[in-house]
Design a protein around this motif. Sequence first.
Motif, short mmCIF file in Angstrom:
data_model
loop_
_atom_site.label_atom_id
_atom_site.label_comp_id
_atom_site.label_asym_id
_atom_site.label_seq_id
_atom_site.Cartn_x
_atom_site.Cartn_y
_atom_site.Cartn_z
N TYR A 37 20.65 -19.14 51.03
CA TYR A 37 21.39 -17.97 51.50
C TYR A 37 21.34 -17.89 53.03
N PHE A 38 20.13 -18.04 53.59
CA PHE A 38 20.00 -17.96 55.04
C PHE A 38 20.70 -19.12 55.73
N GLN A 39 20.69 -20.29 55.13
CA GLN A 39 21.40 -21.42 55.70
C GLN A 39 22.90 -21.17 55.69
N THR A 40 23.41 -20.58 54.63
CA THR A 40 24.83 -20.27 54.54
C THR A 40 25.22 -19.23 55.58
N VAL A 41 24.41 -18.17 55.71
CA VAL A 41 24.68 -17.14 56.71
C VAL A 41 24.65 -17.74 58.11
N THR A 42 23.70 -18.61 58.36
CA THR A 42 23.59 -19.26 59.67
C THR A 42 24.81 -20.12 59.95
N SER A 43 25.25 -20.88 58.94
CA SER A 43 26.42 -21.73 59.16
C SER A 43 27.67 -20.89 59.37
N TYR A 44 27.81 -19.78 58.64
CA TYR A 44 28.95 -18.89 58.87
C TYR A 44 28.90 -18.31 60.28
N GLY A 45 27.72 -17.95 60.72
CA GLY A 45 27.57 -17.42 62.08
C GLY A 45 27.94 -18.46 63.12
N LYS A 46 27.53 -19.69 62.92
CA LYS A 46 27.88 -20.76 63.87
C LYS A 46 29.38 -21.00 63.89
N ASP A 47 29.99 -21.00 62.70
CA ASP A 47 31.44 -21.18 62.63
C ASP A 47 32.16 -20.04 63.35
N LEU A 48 31.68 -18.83 63.14
CA LEU A 48 32.29 -17.67 63.79
C LEU A 48 32.16 -17.75 65.30
N MET A 49 31.01 -18.18 65.78
CA MET A 49 30.82 -18.32 67.22
C MET A 49 31.73 -19.40 67.80
N GLU A 50 31.92 -20.50 67.05
CA GLU A 50 32.83 -21.54 67.52
C GLU A 50 34.25 -21.02 67.60
N LYS A 51 34.64 -20.23 66.62
CA LYS A 51 35.99 -19.67 66.63
C LYS A 51 36.13 -18.62 67.73
N ALA A 52 35.07 -17.86 67.97
CA ALA A 52 35.13 -16.82 69.00
C ALA A 52 35.17 -17.41 70.39
N GLN A 53 34.69 -18.62 70.55
CA GLN A 53 34.73 -19.25 71.87
C GLN A 53 36.12 -19.77 72.21
N CYS A 54 36.98 -19.78 71.26
CA CYS A 54 38.35 -20.24 71.50
C CYS A 54 39.03 -19.25 72.46
N HIS A 55 39.59 -19.77 73.53
CA HIS A 55 40.20 -18.91 74.55
C HIS A 55 41.42 -18.17 74.03
N GLU A 56 42.13 -18.77 73.12
CA GLU A 56 43.32 -18.13 72.56
C GLU A 56 42.93 -16.86 71.80
N LEU A 57 41.86 -16.94 71.02
CA LEU A 57 41.40 -15.77 70.27
C LEU A 57 40.93 -14.68 71.22
N GLN A 58 40.23 -15.07 72.28
CA GLN A 58 39.77 -14.08 73.25
C GLN A 58 40.95 -13.42 73.94
N ALA A 59 41.97 -14.19 74.27
CA ALA A 59 43.15 -13.62 74.92
C ALA A 59 43.88 -12.65 73.98
N GLN A 60 43.96 -13.01 72.71
CA GLN A 60 44.60 -12.12 71.74
C GLN A 60 43.83 -10.81 71.58
N ALA A 61 42.51 -10.92 71.53
CA ALA A 61 41.70 -9.71 71.40
C ALA A 61 41.83 -8.83 72.63
N LYS A 62 41.84 -9.43 73.80
CA LYS A 62 41.97 -8.65 75.03
C LYS A 62 43.33 -7.95 75.08
N ALA A 63 44.39 -8.66 74.71
CA ALA A 63 45.72 -8.05 74.69
C ALA A 63 45.78 -6.90 73.68
N TYR A 64 45.14 -7.09 72.53
CA TYR A 64 45.13 -6.04 71.52
C TYR A 64 44.41 -4.80 72.03
#
Length: 100
Positions: A37-64
């Motif tokens: 369970y903890f490994q799965t949560v950790t991997s989801y967190g890492k995936d989310l951080m990788e997606k959050a580092q995407c500049h396009e997503l950050q730009a969309q969030a800022k515009a929103y």
Amino acid sequence: MKLLAMTVLLVTICSLEGALVRRQAEEPSLQSLVSQYFQTVTSYGKDLMEKAQCHELQAQAKAYFEQTQEQLTPLVKKAGSDLIHFLSNFMDLVTQPATK
């Protein structure tokens, strides 16, 4: 008769020992389940951080957020002025009977 008693005793001991082994085998499975369970949560967190580092997503969030702020600012100001007007009217009603 002794042979029958010894056979029954041996079968009983073997079945109890087998039950004990099964219980001991189940305990680590609970630990492994929690670990998984903890490994799965950790991997989801890492995936989310990788997606959050995407500049396009950050730009969309800022515009929103900017668009939301532009839309909500006038509404909040109007609600604040309406509240002040309402409280002012309420205070006027309270002070009028006191002056009579």
